[in-house]
Structures are given as structure tokens and as C-alpha cells.
Design an enzyme around this catalytic site. Structure first.
Site, mmCIF file in Angstrom:
data_model
loop_
_atom_site.group_PDB
_atom_site.id
_atom_site.type_symbol
_atom_site.label_atom_id
_atom_site.label_comp_id
_atom_site.label_asym_id
_atom_site.label_seq_id
_atom_site.Cartn_x
_atom_site.Cartn_y
_atom_site.Cartn_z
ATOM 1 N N ASP A 1 30.691 63.376 49.286
ATOM 2 C CA ASP A 1 30.931 62.348 48.275
ATOM 3 C C ASP A 1 29.574 61.819 47.812
ATOM 4 O OD1 ASP A 1 29.999 60.841 50.325
ATOM 5 O OD2 ASP A 1 31.838 59.725 50.660
ATOM 6 N N ASP B 1 41.234 63.714 50.819
ATOM 7 C CA ASP B 1 40.470 63.489 52.051
ATOM 8 C C ASP B 1 40.838 62.119 52.558
ATOM 9 O OD1 ASP B 1 38.011 61.372 52.053
ATOM 10 O OD2 ASP B 1 38.507 62.011 50.020
ATOM 11 N N CYS C 1 55.332 70.980 68.071
ATOM 12 C CA CYS C 1 53.972 71.108 67.529
ATOM 13 C C CYS C 1 53.234 72.245 68.237
ATOM 14 C CB CYS C 1 53.214 69.793 67.693
ATOM 15 S SG CYS C 1 51.518 69.868 67.073
ATOM 16 N N CYS D 1 49.881 72.579 68.354
ATOM 17 C CA CYS D 1 48.464 72.274 68.567
ATOM 18 C C CYS D 1 48.090 72.402 70.044
ATOM 19 C CB CYS D 1 48.114 70.877 68.041
ATOM 20 S SG CYS D 1 48.515 69.514 69.142
ATOM 21 N N CYS E 1 49.492 69.576 72.281
ATOM 22 C CA CYS E 1 50.929 69.631 72.573
ATOM 23 C C CYS E 1 51.299 70.834 73.426
ATOM 24 C CB CYS E 1 51.730 69.616 71.272
ATOM 25 S SG CYS E 1 51.691 67.991 70.487
ATOM 26 N N HIS F 1 45.758 66.645 67.534
ATOM 27 C CA HIS F 1 47.177 66.605 67.152
ATOM 28 C C HIS F 1 47.367 66.054 65.740
ATOM 29 C CE1 HIS F 1 51.475 66.124 67.195
ATOM 30 N NE2 HIS F 1 51.293 64.890 66.772
#
Lengths: 388, 388
Positions: free
Chosen positions: A91, A267, A305, A307, A310, A336
Site C-alpha cells: 500500500d 486485504d 476444516c 488446516c 484442525c 486456522h
């Protein structure tokens, strides 16, 4: 062609696309995790990639102050410095100067401000911001803009817009003369919450050759219905063929709603910041790991999930680590939360491809809202408007 | 046979061995990283394994207080709870009660103390400590002992030793009646810095059937020469065939010296704790990443190190993250420090196998000491004694 639209949704303004950058291609709509200081907080670059990130955002303002863009440049640019080989968007720091720095003074040339770290006085100009981003070597760069809070007057907003537009021209001039061809400079549409100013901003930017357009000055303290209204209105004015980036917005509900309004890029610090406060996303809304109900809960944060967190750890364990201030728990929750958002984006893209985004949006919002008693009524009213 | 000695060094008392536990075999001499709260601070279990750990230590005292051993038991035991499948040693908490808890009162039955977290009053008995470690399911367990600071009087030390020996018997009784056959209970040799008491402790433990012996009450405020002297003396009394565990000691120099004195197992918080203060190990001694000399240093922490951190990141980047309090930097430094120690242990074991430990020790200490101006003189005097 830098941006290619692959599928257009028939019932909404959503699009499925591909954005080509120097460090690779991005599938849009895309969510960009934030690595403020040159690292997505608590994660390794490999972990960021593994949760599904195709591009990250880093903050020009922060890297300018620490370690300084010269050091990043000497270290081979931001990609090499931080060990991330995929695209990076930086940015301009306009928002940070507005939200973090003290004793700001804006004039035609640029912004004077005191560093939020040690009070050192700096002078930020459109040219300096381009120079910093050249040193960083980010794939997508943003011009210095003036970002105002919600409630700014019409004339204040109009003046800020005028300066922002002049600074955009100066940014383009600098870039064109500085061997920065591989970096994509997006324009930032300002204009606050005044539709006529947003319209004017877009109209005056249409004839400028920019590879993408961003919506700035949003999520600056306004209520959510105002936010959605100005996003919806502004996007309706934008040219079809350019990618649209909604800056600093990215709660799960915002992603679904934003995509249906025609946004391609998001974002937000929320998934990473919330994680460090113990908050984790589930399809039934946000939960907090500190809650006593998880004390002996030996199930994962979310049952289906995929991930790392998890697949490997229970709520009881993560809660224990979090309460003992073990930083590994911040990492587990961050992984997560990001994976939750990237799975959401995958589902959104799949839904666009299959022509059922509107249905997906209804299902997701209904489910995500259900248990969220905290601000249920306010949201129900809002959702009911959005779902019509 | 639980412990097997493979090679005996001819010039020193060092041995190369294998220790069999329920969750696998350990190559000794071994260093055990500390996972106080059920996690090696900042690291995932995979990262702990990757740096070379074959066994970790976790703290009974901390897990008893938070989350409570009952929760760990319900979660399937400590291995499952924390996602670590290799061996775990848990200490008894005797040292923590001595160093962390407040308002201690010791009587024949056990230790009354106030939690360092919230002041809650607890009563720790040898039986409770066994019960906790049964719930945790650790592979190697320790009996409750009384740990005194440096400077304790002879009579105080003798009384503590007598109680410790009686508590050892009670611990064995509890274990024998509690279906804990797969857990190895080591004895702890106390006796402070009084050689006759250490001797008495060892003699009275020789006829007890214990799979291993630990040296307790060391590194409690004494100067290093006193520490090495009492280790050297005590080890000389120990039976050859049992593994010897030096509790709470593990600076790089201590590992090299300790092994040559006949120690097989070490644990220490130093590599992980120092990392969180910016300190990293190199073959030329400790360094601090905050040092301004690393501001534009784009080389790894140590040139020939094979750890994740050194293969991927520069000092300049790690320094930047550390100064900005990014927790990823603590992880990067922890990985390096642990890998440094495990590479050291690998070199030590290799040297024993090749019959040149004494040479390796001299080389390592000379190099490690060279740049360490901080306490150079004190150490030089000490090393010169050790090297003779």
C-alpha cells in the site's frame, strides 16, 4: 493482457479472473493476508503459502520506518528479504499516516508526520512513496493518497480528492521515469461517502492508463450499511475490464458481499489480528478460544476444516496454550483463520464458476449469522437488505 | 535391557548409549529441549523433531496447575494432547516448587505451596506427583524431591536428603501399585554441595531397583567450578550400567564437559529462553541479534548451519523482525539455537564413536570461548582447569 475475466456471474456483478504480475498469476476474487512488517504475523512464508495465499500485502509506511527501504533494497528486495516468492502488493502508507502517525500536516507537496514509533519527523511525498516501493520491489504498488475518516465534510473530502488526483499524476510521472515497468501501479478512488465525489473521482481516472483501480477511504469508522452502499455505488461506475481492489476490508461477510458487488481483491488484518486475541472463525460465526466451554473440548476448531491446526490439535489444547500466553497458540489460530478465509474464497470462486454465487451467499450468510448473538439484530436488519 | 552402552570413551568417562522407552529409543548422550506448558515455546512438534530432538522434557508442576493433569488425561495423555509422538520426560516439580511457588512449607508428608499464578494453596505429595505423571503418561518420570539453593547448610541439606530418600520409596510404592509399568522412574541423587552427602545418597540408592539416576540440586546459584566439581565427584560414584541424567543443565560448554564426565542426559531452558531475548549460539560463542552490527548483515546466523533459519533468512531480516517484536523471530532464533545444540550433540556422539572426544572438547571450548569477552577471564581460568 494483465487482467483476464474468465467467468461473469449472471445474477450479480461477480467475476472470476486471473491477474498477471511479475511474480506470478493470481486467481481472483482473491484475499490478501497482511504482512505489515515484512512477515504475516506468527507465520513462516511456507505456512502462508500452505493456507492458500497467492499474494500478500505489506505496508510501505512500516517498512519505510523499520528497517528502512534502503535495507530491504540492499537485501535484494522484499521478496528475497522475507523469503516469499509469490506476488506482493504494497500500500502507499496513506492510510497508516492517517491512522497511526501523529501531528500530520498535509500540503500540496506531501504529508509531514511524526513516526508512531519514536516521534521522528518525516515528509512523505508521492515521489518518495514510489521510490520506497521501487526499493521494496513489490508487484502491485499504490500511489500516496489522502485518506479521511467517516464524517469528513464534503469540502474537506473534495479537497482531499483533488490533491489525491494530482498526487496520482505525480506518482505516474515518477514511475514512468524510474525503470519500474514490472510493477503495476493501481489508482485509488477516493471521495469519501459522497456519491458525487466518488463519481467525479472515477470519471477523472477513466482516461488515465492504470492496470487496476482500488477503492480507498472505506472501513474508516462508518456503519456497515453505509460501507456496502458506497462500495456498491462506486463499483457500478468502474470499467469492467480492470481489477477492482477494496482496500482494508475482509471480514468473512464482507468477502461474500463484496465479491457479489464486483470486487476482485481484498486485504484485511482481521483474520491474523483476531487470532492473537483468541478469536477463530467457524461457518457458524466467530468464537473465542478463551471461552470456558472449550476447557474439555477435544474436538478441532472446526470439524470439517483441512488446516494444520484442525488436523492436529484440539480446542482444549489450543485454549490451554492461549491462556498461558504460548505464542504457538497465536500461530495455530492464525493458520486456522486464514485457511477459513481461503476456503471461503475457494468456495466463492467455485460458486461463480458454477453460476450459483447468489445461492452460496445466502447459505453462507444465514449460517455464519445464526449463532452470532453479539450483534445479531443489527446484522439481521442489514443482511435482510442485502439478501433481497 | 533398558539402557545399553555401545561405546566407552577411553580417555574420559563419556559413553555412547541407547535408552529404550515406551515411545521409542533415544541415542545418548542426549539433550532434551524443554516444553514447560506442553509445547516447546514458539515451535510446532514437527519443528521440534526436525531440529533433532529425540525426547523432550515437560514440567509436572506447570501442567498440574494449568490445564490440570485431569484434562491432559482426558485428552488422551500428554503425547496426544500436544501432538508429540516421541518420548517425554516429566520432572517432579520439586525444582519449580523451590524456584517459583511461594509460602512453601515442607513436612514429612509433602510440600504445601501457593501457586505462582494465582496464589491457590496446594499440597504436593510424592503420591500426587506420581498420580499426575501417570495421567500425563510420560515415558520417564521423576519422584518428588527437595531441591535446595546453593549455600544451604550441611544439616539442612542432610535433612532434605533424608526426606527425599523416604519420598523416593513412597514414589516407588505408589508406582508399583498403579499400573505404571511402561513408565521409567528415575531416582534423584541430592546432597547439595557436600560430597559426603552425595556419597551417602548414592550408596543408599544403589540397592534400589531404578532404571536411571539423576543429579538434582545442581545449577541452583553456585559458581561453575563448584558445579563441575560436584558433578564430576557424584558421577564417579554412580554405577556404570545406568543412564545418568543431569537435571536443568545444558549450556553448550556444559554439554561437552558434562558428557566427558559421564553424563548421558541433559535438559535446559537456555536455548529456547535465550532465543526469546535475541541471543543466538554460534561456534564462536553467544551473540545477540539486536546488535547494530547486524543491521545490514545479509548472511545467516551461522555460515555452515543447516537449520531452517540459516538456510532461509539473514541476520538483517531476523534483527528487523526481533526489534519489531514479531514472534516469528523468536521461532527463527529458537530453531537455530536448538539445532546448534543438536548438531553439537551429534558431534559429541560422533567423537565418542571415533575415540576423539577429548580433542573435540578442546577444539570446541577454545573456539566457543574465543570471542566471548563478556566473562572471558572468569571462563579462561575455569577452562584452563578443565582442559588440563
Amino acid at each position: 493482457m494483465i487482467f483476464e475475466i474468465i467467468v461473469r456471474d449472471k445474477k450479480t456483478r461477480a467475476r472470476l479472473g486471473k491477474l498477471k504480475t511479475f511474480h506470478g498469476e493470481i486467481n481472483t476474487p482473491v484475499f490478501m493476508p497482511v504482512g505489515t512488517q515484512g512477515a504475516v504475523k506468527t507465520l513462516s512464508p511456507e505456512e502462508v503459502e500452505k493456507v492458500g495465499a497467492e499474494i500478500i500485502l505489506s505496508n510501505t509506511y512500516h517498512l519505510f520506518l523499520r528497517p528502512g527501504h534502503e535495507i530491504v533494497r540492499k537485501g535484494g528486495g522484499l521478496h528475497k528479504f522475507m523469503g516469499w516468492e509469490k506476488p506482493i502488493l504494497t500500500d502507499s502508507g496513506g492510510y497508516q499516516v492517517f491512522s497511526l502517525a501523529r501531528l500530520r500536516r498535509i500540503d500540496e507537496d506531501g504529508i509531514y508526520f511524526n513516526s508512531h514509533i519514536d516521534g521522528t519527523r518525516y515528509f512523505y511525498t508521492p515521489e518518495l512513496v514510489m521510490e520506497i516501493q521501487k526499493s521494496l520491489g513489490s508487484d502491485i504498488i499504490m500511489p500516496l493518497d489522502i485518506c479521511l475518516g467517516y464524517g469528513a465534510s464534503y469540502w474537506e473530502t473534495k479537497e482531499a480528492l483533488e490533491i489525491t488526483l494530482r498526487w496520482l499524476k505525480r506518482s505516474i510521472d515518477y514511475k514512468n521515469n524510474s525503470n519500474m515497468d514490472h510493477q503495476l501501479l493501481f489508482g485509488i478512488v477516493q471521495g469519501g461517502f459522497y456519491k458525487e465525489l466518488r463519481k467525479e473521482a472515477v470519471e477523472r481516472m477513466l482516461n488515465i492508463d492504470l492496470p487496476g483501480l482500488a477503492l480507498g477511504g472505506i472501513s474508516v469508522g462508518e456503519p456497515k450499511d453505509k460501507m456496502y452502499e458506497i462500495i456498491d455505488y462506486t463499483v457500478s461506475l468502474l470499467p469492467e475490464e480492470k481489477p477492482r481492489y477494496l482496500m482494508g476490508v475482509g471480514a468473512p461477510e464482507d468477502l461474500v458481499v463484496g465479491v457479489s458487488m464486483g470486487i476482485d481483491m481484498f486485504d484485511c488484518v482481521l483474520p491474523t489480528r483476531l487470532a492473537r486475541h483468541g478469536v477463530f472463525y467457524t461457518s457458524k460465526g466467530r468464537k473465542n478460544i478463551k471461552n470456558a466451554q472449550y476447557k474439555e473440548d477435544f474436538s478441532p476448531l472446526e470439524e470439517d476444516c483441512d488446516c494444520y491446526t484442525c488436523r492436529k490439535f484440539t480446542k482444549a489444547y489450543i485454549r490451554h496454550l492461549f491462556l498461558q500466553h504460548e505464542t504457538f497458540s497465536y500461530r495455530l489460530l492464525t493458520i486456522h483463520n486464514l485457511r477459513f478465509l481461503f476456503r471461503l474464497m475457494e468456495n466463492i470462486r467455485k460458486s461463480i464458476r458454477e453460476g450459483r454465487l447468489e445461492e452460496f451467499k445466502k447459505e453462507f450468510l444465514t449460517e455464519y449469522l445464526r449463532d452470532d448473538r453479539e450483534n445479531r439484530l443489527e446484522k439481521e436488519e442489514l443482511w435482510s437488505k442485502l439478501l433481497i
